[in-house]
Design a protein around this motif. Structure first.
Motif, mmCIF file in Angstrom:
data_model
loop_
_atom_site.group_PDB
_atom_site.id
_atom_site.type_symbol
_atom_site.label_atom_id
_atom_site.label_comp_id
_atom_site.label_asym_id
_atom_site.label_seq_id
_atom_site.Cartn_x
_atom_site.Cartn_y
_atom_site.Cartn_z
ATOM 1 N N UNK A 187 -7.377 -6.894 -5.874
ATOM 2 C CA UNK A 187 -6.462 -6.538 -4.796
ATOM 3 C C UNK A 187 -5.083 -7.023 -5.225
ATOM 4 N N UNK A 188 -4.178 -6.090 -5.454
ATOM 5 C CA UNK A 188 -2.836 -6.381 -5.965
ATOM 6 C C UNK A 188 -1.846 -6.298 -4.810
ATOM 7 N N UNK A 189 -1.404 -7.442 -4.322
ATOM 8 C CA UNK A 189 -0.535 -7.517 -3.144
ATOM 9 C C UNK A 189 0.931 -7.467 -3.556
ATOM 10 N N UNK A 190 1.694 -6.593 -2.905
ATOM 11 C CA UNK A 190 3.082 -6.409 -3.299
ATOM 12 C C UNK A 190 3.162 -5.790 -4.674
ATOM 13 N N UNK A 191 2.376 -4.752 -4.880
ATOM 14 C CA UNK A 191 2.179 -4.183 -6.212
ATOM 15 C C UNK A 191 3.406 -3.493 -6.775
ATOM 16 N N UNK A 192 4.289 -3.006 -5.906
ATOM 17 C CA UNK A 192 5.522 -2.399 -6.381
ATOM 18 C C UNK A 192 5.354 -0.975 -6.876
ATOM 19 N N UNK A 193 6.382 -0.502 -7.559
ATOM 20 C CA UNK A 193 6.404 0.867 -8.075
ATOM 21 C C UNK A 193 5.650 0.920 -9.403
#
Length: 270
Positions: free
Chosen positions: A76-82
């Protein structure tokens, strides 16, 4: 992006976006003039900001490969961005076929580009949500469909918690995810520090308050380490970002303290 026409709903063209600024730092194309102007102002404060961004991105790749080697197949990648080069699902699925990844971001541009990139990938998806509301993320259909909380999960918080103010309780946010994870799960994070270059950290904090969608709260080594409460840090512990398990000695800079971001990976024990 040459202009701001046809923006996703919720985008403020008058404010630089944290996600789009990071995209610009990494040499991406999904950013606006206002984001590049903010990055130019950042560069005037710290000329090696792009080097720092690349070092942070390189840590992400090393951490994901380490976690796959440790047997993790859920992220789970939180604040994954562009999306850019070396996205989590690309690294994880290359190292461990069948790995499943849920990205989470509240930036409409990041969500839109992630949806386009992930179309047709049954083992990766994006949740439009805010890290400040962990329960909404954990209960989302995307997370429930892809993540099996009976098996180890790696939660990634890469340069996201320093956008959480003290009043928003970063430790409480981490704890909410920690408590939802089974034993043997992992936390990987990077976080800006104000110990090594306090004047730089203060100036960057002011820049983000003035120009961007989120302020920056840099923290001390001890404050960042405390975010790993309930996790056991693996070697080499919480260190400057290029010092976390570099791929070769040549990647270790002469002065790691110039990289004013700490990195660490911890495991939730039985």
């Amino acid at each position: 992006m040459a202009d701001v026409g046809g923006l996703p709903q919720g985008v403020d063209p008058g404010k630089a976006s944290v996600a789009r600024m990071y995209d610009a730092m990494l040499g991406g194309e999904h950013n606006f003039a206002i984001d590049r102007e903010a990055v130019a102002a950042f560069t005037a404060i710290d000329p090696q900001v792009r080097t720092l961004a690349r070092a942070n991105r390189a840590f992400l790749g090393r951490a994901v490969r380490f976690l796959v080697d440790a047997g993790v197949r859920q992220f789970i990648d939180l604040g994954s961005g562009i999306p850019t080069q070396g996205n989590v699902h690309e690294v994880a699925q290359s190292a461990g076929p069948g790995a499943r990844v849920v990205y989470v971001d509240n930036d409409p541009v990041a969500v839109a580009h992630s949806e386009a990139l992930l179309a047709g990938n049954p083992d990766a998806t994006i949740v439009a949500a805010d890290i400040r509301r962990p329960a909404e993320i954990l209960s989302s259909p995307q997370v429930r469909d892809l993540i099996d909380f009976r098996q180890p999960v790696a939660v990634l918080m890469i340069t996201i918690l320093h956008f959480i103010t003290a009043e928003e309780d970063p430790a409480g946010i981490v704890a909410a995810f920690r408590d939802a994870l089974p034993s043997g799960s992992w936390l990987a994070l990077t976080h800006a520090t104000d110990e090594d270059r306090p004047d730089t950290a203060a100036a960057v904090g002011q820049l983000y308050r003035d120009r961007a969608t989120s302020p920056v709260t840099a923290r001390s080594h001890d404050e960042i380490k405390a975010l790993f409460d309930g996790f056991e840090l693996v070697e080499p512990g919480l260190v400057h970002v290029p010092l976390w398990r570099p791929d070769s000695p040549e990647e270790v800079p002469d002065n790691p303290r110039r990289y004013w971001v700490y990195a660490g990976v911890g495991r939730k024990p039985a």
